[in-house]
Motif scaffolding. Structure first.
Motif, PDB file in Angstrom:
ATOM      1  N   THR A  83       0.767  -1.280  -0.148  1.00  0.00           N
ATOM      2  CA  THR A  83      -0.076   0.075  -0.032  1.00  0.00           C
ATOM      3  C   THR A  83       1.001   1.153  -0.107  1.00  0.00           C
ATOM      4  N   ARG A  88       2.546   6.222  -3.087  1.00  0.00           N
ATOM      5  CA  ARG A  88       3.493   6.804  -3.621  1.00  0.00           C
ATOM      6  C   ARG A  88       3.386   7.094  -5.223  1.00  0.00           C
ATOM      7  N   LYS A 109       2.581  10.005   9.003  1.00  0.00           N
ATOM      8  CA  LYS A 109       1.444   9.767   9.532  1.00  0.00           C
ATOM      9  C   LYS A 109       0.807   8.804   8.849  1.00  0.00           C
ATOM     10  N   VAL A 111      -2.332   7.558   6.275  1.00  0.00           N
ATOM     11  CA  VAL A 111      -3.522   7.788   5.360  1.00  0.00           C
ATOM     12  C   VAL A 111      -4.716   7.057   6.087  1.00  0.00           C
ATOM     13  N   GLY A 139       2.184  -3.851   4.149  1.00  0.00           N
ATOM     14  CA  GLY A 139       1.710  -2.420   4.680  1.00  0.00           C
ATOM     15  C   GLY A 139       0.171  -2.435   4.777  1.00  0.00           C
ATOM     16  N   ARG A 142      -2.944  -1.911   8.401  1.00  0.00           N
ATOM     17  CA  ARG A 142      -2.027  -1.059   9.428  1.00  0.00           C
ATOM     18  C   ARG A 142      -2.857  -0.868  10.647  1.00  0.00           C
ATOM     19  N   GLN A 146      -8.830  -1.501   9.415  1.00  0.00           N
ATOM     20  CA  GLN A 146      -8.468  -2.195   8.170  1.00  0.00           C
ATOM     21  C   GLN A 146      -8.365  -3.600   8.380  1.00  0.00           C
ATOM     22  N   ARG A 176      18.113   3.233   2.849  1.00  0.00           N
ATOM     23  CA  ARG A 176      17.103   2.667   1.769  1.00  0.00           C
ATOM     24  C   ARG A 176      17.552   3.700   0.546  1.00  0.00           C
ATOM     25  N   ARG A 231       7.163   7.517  12.101  1.00  0.00           N
ATOM     26  CA  ARG A 231       6.543   6.197  11.729  1.00  0.00           C
ATOM     27  C   ARG A 231       6.558   4.939  12.629  1.00  0.00           C
TER      28      ARG A 231
HETATM   29  N1  ADP Z   1      -2.360   0.560   5.209  1.00  0.00           N
HETATM   30  C1  ADP Z   1      -2.085   1.987   5.341  1.00  0.00           C
HETATM   31  N2  ADP Z   1      -2.846   2.827   6.061  1.00  0.00           N
HETATM   32  C2  ADP Z   1      -2.330   4.150   6.186  1.00  0.00           C
HETATM   33  N3  ADP Z   1      -1.352   4.661   5.635  1.00  0.00           N
HETATM   34  C3  ADP Z   1      -0.474   3.855   5.005  1.00  0.00           C
HETATM   35  C4  ADP Z   1      -0.824   2.481   4.737  1.00  0.00           C
HETATM   36  N4  ADP Z   1       0.212   1.805   3.887  1.00  0.00           N
HETATM   37  C5  ADP Z   1       0.945   3.044   3.696  1.00  0.00           C
HETATM   38  N5  ADP Z   1       0.496   4.105   4.165  1.00  0.00           N
HETATM   39  C6  ADP Z   1       0.979   5.356   4.077  1.00  0.00           C
HETATM   40  O1  ADP Z   1       2.245   5.424   3.144  1.00  0.00           O
HETATM   41  C7  ADP Z   1       3.492   5.786   3.889  1.00  0.00           C
HETATM   42  C8  ADP Z   1       4.395   4.855   3.519  1.00  0.00           C
HETATM   43  O2  ADP Z   1       4.215   3.345   3.652  1.00  0.00           O
HETATM   44  P1  ADP Z   1       5.134   2.459   3.473  1.00  0.00           P
HETATM   45  O3  ADP Z   1       5.954   2.339   2.262  1.00  0.00           O
HETATM   46  O4  ADP Z   1       4.695   0.927   3.800  1.00  0.00           O
HETATM   47  O5  ADP Z   1       6.399   2.764   4.598  1.00  0.00           O
HETATM   48  P2  ADP Z   1       7.000   1.960   5.846  1.00  0.00           P
HETATM   49  O6  ADP Z   1       8.451   2.096   5.587  1.00  0.00           O
HETATM   50  O7  ADP Z   1       6.585   2.984   6.906  1.00  0.00           O
HETATM   51  O8  ADP Z   1       6.507   0.512   6.020  1.00  0.00           O
HETATM   52  C9  ADP Z   1       3.341   5.510   5.151  1.00  0.00           C
HETATM   53  O9  ADP Z   1       3.946   6.260   6.279  1.00  0.00           O
HETATM   54  C10 ADP Z   1       1.619   6.082   5.550  1.00  0.00           C
HETATM   55  O10 ADP Z   1       1.549   7.230   5.466  1.00  0.00           O
END
Ligand code: ADP
Length: 285
Positions: A83, A88, A109, A111, A139, A142, A146, A176, A231
């Motif tokens: 996700t 992105r 934060k 979404v 992801g 979360r 969900q 990364r 995060r």
């Molecule tokens: N399931 C989700 N619920 C809410 N926000 C999400 C979710 N997946 C991703 N995001 C948003 O996208 C961002 C990047 O997610 P991700 O690539 O999974 O990063 P991380 O390295 O924090 O695991 C999160 O910080 C959040 O803002």
């Protein structure tokens, strides 16, 4: 909550899930149990349910969910759906959500559940149109909401919870890099955490890019120290209850990563009872 469930019900997530819905709940609860996905000598389809695996990867930012979920998706021939990647892509598209999302993501934060369920639904619908079945979710979920939505619409077979000591997660996130041409992920961090108080140490070599990617590396805008720490804090608050939720359903497989990819990948395959999967696949081909 009602609104969110309506979102799920009115979207393809509901349609997608219900198509593969199954009441069978044969699960693994730990590394010592056999994988339920290898009936009849191992096939990517679970013959009993006639569908591909539906797995979830949990774990803190930086733990390596994307790396291992993507490897397993290639091995099992199911889509790896992250996700964070969907968010992105939406950000890069400069669509109507883009501005709103960038403020949220750049503060580390989450979404809203509604937006993320919609993005996931669209992705699943597009995959379904291409004939995809099964998934490895990275992801998502979360939050408990969900997880409840997902549980309402489909059956999750297995939840893999990847773990690394907290001390290495920030360094891993800051290391990364992604090649903006081929899209592959790398990590330039050298991790060398000494063992202490009975806890084993951990060392991980960097995963360096090949020369052709070297000048095309980009760093995620949300991989700054401040945002990564936010995060991690948010993960601990909102996502950890998910572990308990899936543990209580007997679906959680805890996996402490023993080191970098060379040490961890074979051990993960072993834990999933997939260590001889490729050989078995070629034998039945
Ligand atoms: N399931 C989700 N619920 C809410 N926000 C999400 C979710 N997946 C991703 N995001 C948003 O996208 C961002 C990047 O997610 P991700 O690539 O999974 O990063 P991380 O390295 O924090 O695991 C999160 O910080 C959040 O803002």
């Amino acid at each position: 909550m009602a609104r969110i469930v309506r979102v799920a019900r009115s979207t393809s997530l509901f349609g997608f899930g219900s198509r593969f819905y199954s009441t069978s709940a044969e699960v693994t609860s730990g590394v010592s149990h056999a994988s339920p996905f290898l009936h009849g000598g191992g096939a990517r389809k679970d013959a009993a349910r006639d569908r591909n695996v539906q797995w979830v990867f949990l774990g803190c930012p930086g733990v390596g969910k994307g790396t291992y979920a993507s490897r397993l998706s290639s091995l099992l021939g199911v889509p790896h759906i992250a996700t964070g990647d969907l968010v992105r892509e939406e950000l890069a598209s400069s669509g109507p959500l883009s501005q709103q999302l960038s403020e949220i993501v750049n503060q580390g934060k989450l979404v809203s559940d509604e937006i993320i369920v919609n993005l996931l639904s669209k992705r699943l619908e597009a995959g379904e149109a291409k004939g995809e079945s099964g998934f490895i979710l990275d992801g998502f979920p979360r939050t408990m909401r969900q997880a409840e939505i997902l549980g309402d619409v489909t059956d999750i077979d297995l939840v893999v919870n990847l773990k690394l000591p907290e001390e290495v997660l920030v360094d891993k996130c800051l290391g990364r890099r992604t090649c903006n041409q081929c899209g592959k992920g790398f990590n330039i961090a050298h991790i060398n955490l000494k063992g202490e108080n009975g806890k084993p140490g951990i060392s991980m070599d960097p995963l360096l890019p090949p020369p052709q990617c070297m000048s095309k590396l980009i760093t995620r805008a949300d991989d700054t120290e401040e945002v990564v720490k936010a995060r991690l804090r948010i993960y601990n608050e909102t996502s950890q209850p998910l572990e308990e939720y899936y543990r209580s359903k007997g679906k959680l497989m805890e996996f402490d990563l023993p080191g970098g990819i060379p040490e961890s990948w074979p051990r993960l395959l072993e834990a999933l009872r997939l260590d001889d999967y490729e050989e078995k696949q070629s034998a039945v081909a």
